[in-house]
Motif scaffolding. Structure first.
Motif, PDB file in Angstrom:
ATOM      1  N   ALA A  27      48.466  42.649 -17.177  1.00  0.00           N
ATOM      2  CA  ALA A  27      49.772  43.247 -16.897  1.00  0.00           C
ATOM      3  C   ALA A  27      49.666  44.761 -16.829  1.00  0.00           C
ATOM      4  CB  ALA A  27      50.775  42.837 -17.979  1.00  0.00           C
ATOM      5  N   ARG A  28      48.843  45.338 -17.707  1.00  0.00           N
ATOM      6  CA  ARG A  28      48.685  46.786 -17.723  1.00  0.00           C
ATOM      7  C   ARG A  28      48.106  47.272 -16.401  1.00  0.00           C
ATOM      8  NH1 ARG A  28      45.742  47.196 -21.895  1.00  0.00           N
ATOM      9  NH2 ARG A  28      43.687  47.408 -20.950  1.00  0.00           N
ATOM     10  N   ALA A  29      47.121  46.561 -15.900  1.00  0.00           N
ATOM     11  CA  ALA A  29      46.493  46.962 -14.643  1.00  0.00           C
ATOM     12  C   ALA A  29      47.501  46.974 -13.504  1.00  0.00           C
ATOM     13  CB  ALA A  29      45.332  46.033 -14.322  1.00  0.00           C
ATOM     14  N   ALA A  30      48.444  46.066 -13.544  1.00  0.00           N
ATOM     15  CA  ALA A  30      49.446  45.992 -12.476  1.00  0.00           C
ATOM     16  C   ALA A  30      50.593  46.955 -12.697  1.00  0.00           C
ATOM     17  CB  ALA A  30      49.980  44.564 -12.380  1.00  0.00           C
ATOM     18  N   ALA A  31      50.872  47.309 -13.962  1.00  0.00           N
ATOM     19  CA  ALA A  31      52.066  48.084 -14.272  1.00  0.00           C
ATOM     20  C   ALA A  31      51.825  49.579 -14.371  1.00  0.00           C
ATOM     21  CB  ALA A  31      52.684  47.583 -15.580  1.00  0.00           C
ATOM     22  N   THR A  32      50.591  50.012 -14.600  1.00  0.00           N
ATOM     23  CA  THR A  32      50.302  51.433 -14.682  1.00  0.00           C
ATOM     24  C   THR A  32      49.207  51.795 -13.694  1.00  0.00           C
ATOM     25  OG1 THR A  32      48.574  51.251 -16.372  1.00  0.00           O
ATOM     26  CG2 THR A  32      50.844  51.376 -17.157  1.00  0.00           C
ATOM     27  N   CYS A  33      49.155  53.090 -13.341  1.00  0.00           N
ATOM     28  CA  CYS A  33      48.160  53.512 -12.350  1.00  0.00           C
ATOM     29  C   CYS A  33      46.762  53.571 -12.944  1.00  0.00           C
ATOM     30  CB  CYS A  33      48.549  54.856 -11.747  1.00  0.00           C
ATOM     31  SG  CYS A  33      48.779  56.194 -12.943  1.00  0.00           S
ATOM     32  N   GLY A 357      62.784  59.386  -6.087  1.00  0.00           N
ATOM     33  CA  GLY A 357      61.382  59.679  -5.813  1.00  0.00           C
ATOM     34  C   GLY A 357      60.952  60.956  -6.490  1.00  0.00           C
ATOM     35  N   THR A 358      60.725  60.886  -7.795  1.00  0.00           N
ATOM     36  CA  THR A 358      60.123  61.991  -8.536  1.00  0.00           C
ATOM     37  C   THR A 358      59.469  61.425  -9.783  1.00  0.00           C
ATOM     38  OG1 THR A 358      60.435  64.291  -9.240  1.00  0.00           O
ATOM     39  CG2 THR A 358      62.103  62.701  -9.964  1.00  0.00           C
ATOM     40  N   GLU A 359      58.992  62.284 -10.665  1.00  0.00           N
ATOM     41  CA  GLU A 359      58.166  61.879 -11.807  1.00  0.00           C
ATOM     42  C   GLU A 359      58.884  60.895 -12.726  1.00  0.00           C
ATOM     43  OE1 GLU A 359      55.565  62.146 -15.318  1.00  0.00           O
ATOM     44  OE2 GLU A 359      57.728  62.413 -15.190  1.00  0.00           O
ATOM     45  N   ILE A 360      58.148  59.901 -13.208  1.00  0.00           N
ATOM     46  CA  ILE A 360      58.706  58.747 -13.913  1.00  0.00           C
ATOM     47  C   ILE A 360      59.394  59.122 -15.221  1.00  0.00           C
ATOM     48  CG2 ILE A 360      56.447  58.251 -14.938  1.00  0.00           C
ATOM     49  CD1 ILE A 360      59.201  55.688 -14.059  1.00  0.00           C
ATOM     50  N   ASN A 361      58.890  60.116 -15.969  1.00  0.00           N
ATOM     51  CA  ASN A 361      59.549  60.492 -17.212  1.00  0.00           C
ATOM     52  C   ASN A 361      60.972  60.972 -16.968  1.00  0.00           C
ATOM     53  OD1 ASN A 361      57.879  60.430 -19.841  1.00  0.00           O
ATOM     54  ND2 ASN A 361      56.404  61.179 -18.340  1.00  0.00           N
ATOM     55  N   MET A 362      61.160  61.753 -15.916  1.00  0.00           N
ATOM     56  CA  MET A 362      62.498  62.244 -15.602  1.00  0.00           C
ATOM     57  C   MET A 362      63.406  61.100 -15.156  1.00  0.00           C
ATOM     58  SD  MET A 362      63.740  65.153 -12.902  1.00  0.00           S
ATOM     59  CE  MET A 362      65.476  65.273 -12.461  1.00  0.00           C
ATOM     60  N   VAL A 363      62.894  60.228 -14.304  1.00  0.00           N
ATOM     61  CA  VAL A 363      63.709  59.114 -13.813  1.00  0.00           C
ATOM     62  C   VAL A 363      64.112  58.199 -14.968  1.00  0.00           C
ATOM     63  CG1 VAL A 363      63.800  57.136 -12.256  1.00  0.00           C
ATOM     64  CG2 VAL A 363      62.604  59.222 -11.543  1.00  0.00           C
ATOM     65  N   ASP A 379      58.619  54.326  -7.060  1.00  0.00           N
ATOM     66  CA  ASP A 379      57.279  53.803  -7.318  1.00  0.00           C
ATOM     67  C   ASP A 379      57.355  52.797  -8.458  1.00  0.00           C
ATOM     68  OD1 ASP A 379      54.612  53.318  -7.707  1.00  0.00           O
ATOM     69  OD2 ASP A 379      54.044  55.407  -8.048  1.00  0.00           O
ATOM     70  N   PRO A 380      57.044  51.533  -8.224  1.00  0.00           N
ATOM     71  CA  PRO A 380      57.161  50.537  -9.288  1.00  0.00           C
ATOM     72  C   PRO A 380      56.066  50.646 -10.344  1.00  0.00           C
ATOM     73  CG  PRO A 380      56.231  49.533  -7.327  1.00  0.00           C
ATOM     74  CD  PRO A 380      56.604  50.942  -6.943  1.00  0.00           C
ATOM     75  N   VAL A 381      55.060  51.467 -10.104  1.00  0.00           N
ATOM     76  CA  VAL A 381      53.936  51.609 -11.030  1.00  0.00           C
ATOM     77  C   VAL A 381      54.171  52.825 -11.936  1.00  0.00           C
ATOM     78  CG1 VAL A 381      51.463  52.051 -11.201  1.00  0.00           C
ATOM     79  CG2 VAL A 381      52.348  50.546  -9.408  1.00  0.00           C
ATOM     80  N   ILE A 382      53.982  52.645 -13.232  1.00  0.00           N
ATOM     81  CA  ILE A 382      54.126  53.754 -14.173  1.00  0.00           C
ATOM     82  C   ILE A 382      52.939  54.690 -13.997  1.00  0.00           C
ATOM     83  CG2 ILE A 382      54.284  54.415 -16.604  1.00  0.00           C
ATOM     84  CD1 ILE A 382      55.388  51.608 -17.165  1.00  0.00           C
ATOM     85  N   CYS A 383      53.197  55.889 -13.451  1.00  0.00           N
ATOM     86  CA  CYS A 383      52.108  56.829 -13.185  1.00  0.00           C
ATOM     87  C   CYS A 383      52.632  58.251 -13.362  1.00  0.00           C
ATOM     88  CB  CYS A 383      51.561  56.621 -11.773  1.00  0.00           C
ATOM     89  SG  CYS A 383      49.926  57.349 -11.516  1.00  0.00           S
TER      90      CYS A 383
END
Length: 434
Positions: A27-33, A357-363, A379-383
């Motif tokens: 799951a980690r491989a699919a969920a994070t970059c 469409g910007t950095e995940i922490n802000m979103v 982006d569905p991937v946590i990166c």
């Protein structure tokens, strides 16, 4: 009065931690970059590189600052202990210190910030606390440099982790820009052209080193942000026939295109090739020369992601940062700076759906702040931003406790040789009104 942002009950770091166990490897491989995001940032302090996250694959220039090993007491402390130590240090230091936190910082750090904003908002915030002896900048290196340029001479600017650089800023270095300028000067000459305008005006994005800001100050140029780029380009065109825009090609292209400048008048400059990979004829017809740089976070967004968001959420409002590639900006409903995105969401009627469409922490933080809306990252991937993610509560506690004992750790100071010219470029920007 403190301007703080509450911590949501499910931060990006928490979500990554939930994926860090061996049973969650797939799951980690699919969920994070990258699985490396589950590790603490000091795991990478002795290794050259930007660290896990969006900039993991970006080449690191020689001489990039590295952070020394964080003492064990901070590496081994739990989240609750670090939180308590930071609060205790802040209380003891009082008005002697001000903490600035960028929108893209992890929530565990932002919760302790006195001001939260984008790079320029935070630099201006530093000016508002002249009584502070130290400014702790929870952001990246170029931001701390700008705060040093705009703060008082007796104020120390501190970057909790020296490895928190910026791969985009590193894509344009002083030597490469100087070589580019020499080639352009040989082609265009130095004498003013028709109407008394200079052949070319340098414009650097805020996301650049103090050395490049100084270059602009010395050569009749200026600094811009993502929120005032159009106004700055207008300022430049009042004074020059052309603009050399660095380091982010996408902000330059998107801004100039919106002003009506055709794409064929915006050649890309590759610093590794003679004339940037262009013919003299093309450069003579150019209006905006775009440096071959980019933000690895915003480069991740695609038109396909926008199409998927519209299919999954009919009526969704898509807002992206202007550092995204042009096809993404064109496919979105709107583009704007981090401040623009924040204000657009705050002003929307309850029940709105946003794809951002910007950095995940802000979103992620916006989603927690506005439960009346549906807000998600394109982006569905946590990166997250690799370098912003290098700032951890452990480093914040370390620098604050150093200040308590009179030790200024990780001070960022722009050399005097560059400071005056860099301030000139920044002051020119401050004088421009959108």
């Amino acid at each position: 009065m403190t301007e703080t942002i509450p911590v949501p009950g499910g931060s990006v770091a928490t979500r990554i931690a939930l994926l860090s166990g061996p049973a969650q490897a797939q799951a980690r491989a699919a969920a994070t970059c990258t699985p490396g995001l589950a590790a603490d940032p000091w795991s990478f302090d002795t290794v050259p590189g930007y660290g896990p996250g969006a900039s993991l694959a970006d080449p690191v220039p020689a001489g990039t600052p590295r952070q020394g090993e964080l003492p064990a007491e901070y590496r081994e402390a739990g989240a609750a202990e670090l939180d308590e130590r930071i609060l205790r240090a802040k209380a003891a230091l009082g008005s002697r210190v001000v903490i600035l936190g960028h929108f893209y910082q992890r929530d565990e750090v932002v919760r302790h910030a006195d001001f939260v904003g984008d790079s320029f908002q935070l630099a201006r915030a530093a000016r508002s606390r002249p009584e502070a002896e130290a400014i702790v900048f929870c952001g990246v290196h170029f931001m701390a440099e700008t705060a040093d340029l705009l703060s008082g001479p007796d104020q120390a600017v501190v970057l909790p982790n020296l490895a928190a650089g910026c791969s985009m800023a590193d894509m344009a270095d002083a030597d490469s820009v100087a070589e580019c300028w020499e080639q352009l000067t040989m082609l265009y000459g130095r004498a003013p052209e028709s109407g008394g305008k200079q052949p070319v005006i340098p414009v650097t994005y805020m996301n650049s080193s103090a050395a490049l800001k100084a270059f602009c100050g010395e050569n009749g140029g200026i600094v811009c942000t993502s929120s005032n780029a159009a106004s700055v380009l207008e300022w430049a065109f009042e004074r020059g026939q052309r603009v050399l825009f660095f380091p982010d090609q996408h902000l330059g292209r998107n801004t100039a295109k919106a002003m009506g400048i055709p794409l064929e008048a915006m050649p890309l400059w590759n610093p590794r090739l003679p004339l940037g990979g262009n013919t003299p004829e093309r450069l003579l017809q150019a209006k905006v020369l775009l440096w071959n740089g980019f933000c690895s976070v915003h480069k991740r967004f695609t038109v396909g992601q926008i199409d998927q968001a519209r299919a999954d959420h009919p009526g969704v409002r898509v807002i992206v940062h202007p550092e995204c590639p042009m096809p993404v900006v064109d496919a979105a409903d709107e583009s704007g700076s981090t401040d623009y995105i924040q204000k657009a969401i705050a002003a929307a009627p309850a029940g709105s759906t946003f794809a951002i469409g910007t950095e995940i922490n802000m979103v992620n933080r916006l989603a927690a702040q506005h439960p009346e809306h549906t807000i998600f990252c394109l982006d569905p991937v946590i990166c997250p931003c690799s370098t912003m993610y290098r700032i951890h509560p452990g480093y914040l506690a370390w620098v604050l406790e150093g200040l308590m004992t009179g030790e200024v750790r990780n001070r960022i100071a722009v050399p005097d040789a560059a400071a005056a010219a860099a301030r000139t470029a920044l002051e020119r920007m401050l004088a421009v009104r959108p």
